[in-house]
Design an enzyme around this catalytic site. Structure first.
Site, PDB file in Angstrom:
ATOM      1  N   GLU A 102    -106.171  49.815   4.520  1.00 30.99           N
ATOM      2  CA  GLU A 102    -105.795  51.083   5.173  1.00 30.99           C
ATOM      3  C   GLU A 102    -104.123  50.806   5.168  1.00 30.99           C
ATOM      4  OE1 GLU A 102    -107.533  53.438   5.046  1.00 30.99           O
ATOM      5  OE2 GLU A 102    -106.998  54.216   6.877  1.00 30.99           O
ATOM      6  N   ASP A 103    -103.789  49.607   5.410  1.00 33.57           N
ATOM      7  CA  ASP A 103    -102.206  49.320   5.796  1.00 33.57           C
ATOM      8  C   ASP A 103    -101.386  48.955   4.646  1.00 33.57           C
ATOM      9  OD1 ASP A 103    -103.237  50.466   7.958  1.00 33.57           O
ATOM     10  OD2 ASP A 103    -103.319  48.434   9.193  1.00 33.57           O
TER      11      ASP A 103
END
Ligand code: MN
Length: 725
Positions: A102-103
């Site tokens: 996600e990051d």
């Protein structure tokens, strides 16, 4: 509970970490976890976990938690909770990597390559769960929401990591804004604590409840806590007296046991006060103990001794050993009257039952000792056996079928849960398509459905839905069910309604419908004005004896209307501009994933066997070798801008850049401020310091795309940026 256990471990790992691991400036955050896992995993597994730490550490480099600490402490803490459950190496690796997709730059493919498909599956499962935003939906449906989370999970370890993630986020909630804190606390109490309970993991359930209450109602929590502490002091002597009496009695009858005084949790006191309207005093007046023994027989013997020592209360006895609770919990419970009338509660159980009560389903991934690591399939089987045992126990205890059905769908989903546009959760059998969904909402919606939007994007009517999607059906008052749907629907309602409709059609009606559909596609050209010659040629091509039988096939969906229309209209004059691509037209089509066309592009429809009409960019390499004027393969199409203006389309861009800290977040900001969304990202290394980032983003049209590219170009260190083809 929590970290102390690890810090107190005196285990020192005998497998030295390699340089790369050891030299990380964040190694000291990881080192206690490493020592702990060495106590139950093999050297080879520990080195695998080291690699995961190094990858996570690099990926999160420069990122900070809300508290200002380096981000890596979070995945390490989550992995620590997972290790405390004694889960396998794959779970610990997935826990360390749970936030990287996600990051950070790391893609799910990177994870697959480095750690294999199981870790990949677990990480992508956690990522998928993260995308569900509880507060967007109707809160009255929390039970369905919990079910959906479990239904989205093919591997129970995904849920365990999600629970561990939530536990650490709750422990560190203090650094967030109060409104955010409350929202997360509420979600924790309503969704995650009950899931932990459902899986029988009382350690986590209790911690989530205590932290949740403290964050949601800080005042009430503080007052209760102070009151509990005060009462505890007053009660000490009585508690000790009763405990000694129990121990004394067990000694007399030569039974070895551990006797524990139990303190009530603040959350359970609070619940009792709210639900049963009990006074704080009444709750605290109860004296609670737990007796832990070697085997089941002894449990019943001890029960007899306790009933002999203190006077049992009528109806105060529950045998959860013979009839376990829904989540597998086993124990004997009895209520007694102690000295001076003090109410006493005693739980009697084996050591094994006590372990199970604390760790539930997680206990089945545990390794009993080093050197006997089960494979993850074996672990999965264990957990399945656990569920099956519960089901068997419930069955033999004669409890309700509903429960059994419930547990089954929860953990081995044969259903999916999707959202309606107004946030209601709809339960469908696995494999259901948008058409099934439409018929489930209402027969009329099914009968008139022409298209579907999933998560606000066009979605083929025949493609199976997945849990967590939000589905909107587009209807048109003059649309009719198609025979094509029969091959993809799975619900009996949809199937029978479509059949019923098709059967009900008399030949004459089919001809009429076919005629109407064809006339629509022919635009200005009237069917009876078509030269007989041309008509005959088309009939011959489709192997039909006459016009009526062609129209019947069109009506029941055996032949794509637009193709017939194209052939019937005069090719040479080229007076047919093609089919409109409106984004929501009745014509079933999808966009090619290779070239991802957007409004403004020149497009062409390619008729792909099994897929129907696929819209390509005219310049797409994948169709470059084919003859665009082959009418059996291609259909002219054009954008209907009046319809596409408010829609988003996916497209791809390729960015070449010199890496530096923070560049990815600047790119994502640039995408953000231009009103676009990143739908997918992956990266590649070109040489030492040059990276290639492939983004899939949503845009309205070419102009929008140009403005995004322009914006990204202004970011320092961007070398090249182009549309992906
Ligand atoms: Mn996380």
């Amino acid at each position: 509970m929590g970290d102390e256990k690890i810090i107190n471990t005196n285990n020192v790992c005998t497998t030295p970490p390699n340089d790369e691991t050891y030299k990380s400036p964040n190694f000291f955050y990881y080192s206690p976890l490493r020592d702990f896992i060495c106590s139950y995993l093999s050297d080879a597994k520990v080195l695998d976990i080291d690699r995961a730490f190094v990858l996570a550490d690099r990926a999160h480099d420069g990122q900070k938690r809300a508290s200002g600490e380096p981000y890596i402490i979070h995945p390490v803490a989550v992995a620590t909770i997972i290790a405390q459950m004694h889960l396998d190496a794959e779970s610990i690796i997935a826990a360390l990597l749970h936030d990287v997709v996600e990051d950070t730059f790391i893609t799910i493919e990177d994870i697959k390559q480095n750690f294999g498909p199981t870790v990949e599956d677990i990480v992508s499962g956690v990522t998928k769960l993260d995308k569900l935003k509880f507060h967007n939906y109707l809160e009255a449906q929390t039970e369905n929401f919990r079910k959906m989370i479990l239904a989205m999970t093919k591997d129970i370890r995904v849920v365990l990591i999600k629970l561990a993630d939530r536990t650490h986020n709750m422990r560190t909630l203090g650094s967030l804004r109060p409104d955010k804190r409350r929202r997360i606390a509420k979600e924790t109490l309503e969704i995650y604590a009950p899931i932990a309970n459902r899986l029988g993991i009382s350690d986590i359930k209790i911690e989530l409840e205590e932290l949740g209450l403290a964050a949601l109602y800080p005042m009430r929590y503080r007052v209760l806590k102070a009151a509990v502490n005060k009462a505890r002091n007053n009660r000490k002597e009585i508690v000790n007296n009763i405990k000694e009496a129990i121990e004394q009695r067990l000694k007399e009858v030569h039974i070895e046991a551990r006797v524990l005084g139990r303190e009530k949790r603040i959350y359970s006191i609070y619940q009792k006060m709210v639900k049963k309207e009990l006074q704080f005093r009444e709750i605290m007046d109860m004296y609670a103990f737990r007796v832990i023994l070697a085997d089941v027989d002894t449990c019943y013997r001890v029960l007899g001794q306790m009933h002999n020592l203190f006077k049992p209360r009528p109806d105060g006895f529950k045998d959860y050993i013979a009839i376990p609770k829904m989540n597998g919990y086993q124990s004997l419970h009895t209520s007694l009257v102690g000295p001076h009338g003090a109410p006493i509660e005693i739980q009697i159980r084996t050591e094994f039952m006590d372990q199970m009560a604390a760790r539930g389903v997680a206990a089945h991934w545990s390794y009993k000792e080093k050197g006997s690591e089960p494979t993850s399939t074996a672990a999965q089987k264990n957990a399945q056996r656990w569920i099956k045992n519960i089901i068997d126990l419930q069955q033999s205890a004669g409890s309700s079928i509903e429960f059994i059905e419930d547990v089954k769908t929860d953990l081995f989903p044969d259903s999916i849960f999707v959202f309606t546009p107004d946030g209601k959760i709809c339960n469908l059998p696995a494999g259901s398509t948008p058409v099934d969904f439409a018929y489930t909402l209402h027969t009329d919606i099914g009968q008139h459905c022409v298209g579907a939007m999933v998560n606000h994007r066009m979605y083929p009517l025949s493609r199976p839905l997945e849990s967590g999607q939000s589905v909107e059906i587009i209807t048109s008052s003059n649309a009719e069910p198609s025979a094509f749907w029969l091959s993809s629907v799975v619900t009996s309602k949809a199937r029978s309604k479509i059949r019923q409709y098709l059967k009900g059609l008399k030949t004459q009606e089919c001809v009429l419908i076919g005629k109407r559909l064809l006339q629509n596609s022919l635009k200005g050209l009237r069917i009876d004005k078509i030269p007989q010659e041309r008509l005959n040629a088309v009939l011959k091509e489709f192997k039909k004896p006459d016009l009526d039988s062609l129209l019947i096939d069109i009506a029941i969906g055996n032949i794509l209307t637009v193709i017939v229309a194209k052939k019937l209209s005069n090719d040479e004059e080229n007076n047919l501009e093609g089919a409109p691509i409106t984004g929501t037209s009745g014509l079933p089509y999808t966009f090619a994933q290779c070239c991802l066309p957007i409004p403004g592009d020149d497009i062409i429809g390619h008729i792909t066997p099994g897929k129907g009409l696929v819209i390509h960019n005219t310049h797409c390499n994948n169709i470059a070798d084919e003859h665009i004027d082959d009418a059996t393969k291609f259909l002219p199409v054009y954008w209907d801008y009046s319809n596409t203006a408010n829609m988003d389309f996916e497209t791809g861009i390729r960015i070449e850049l010199k890496n530096r800290q923070g560049i990815l977040s600047e790119i994502s900001n640039a995408v953000d401020v231009t009103g676009s969304k990143i739908e997918g990202i992956n990266s590649d290394i070109k040489d030492d310091n040059t990276y290639i980032i492939n983004l899939t983003i949503t845009v309205r049209d070419r102009i929008h795309l140009a403005s995004i590219i322009k914006r990204i170009k202004t970011i320092p260190n961007i070398l090249k940026i182009s549309r992906r083809k």
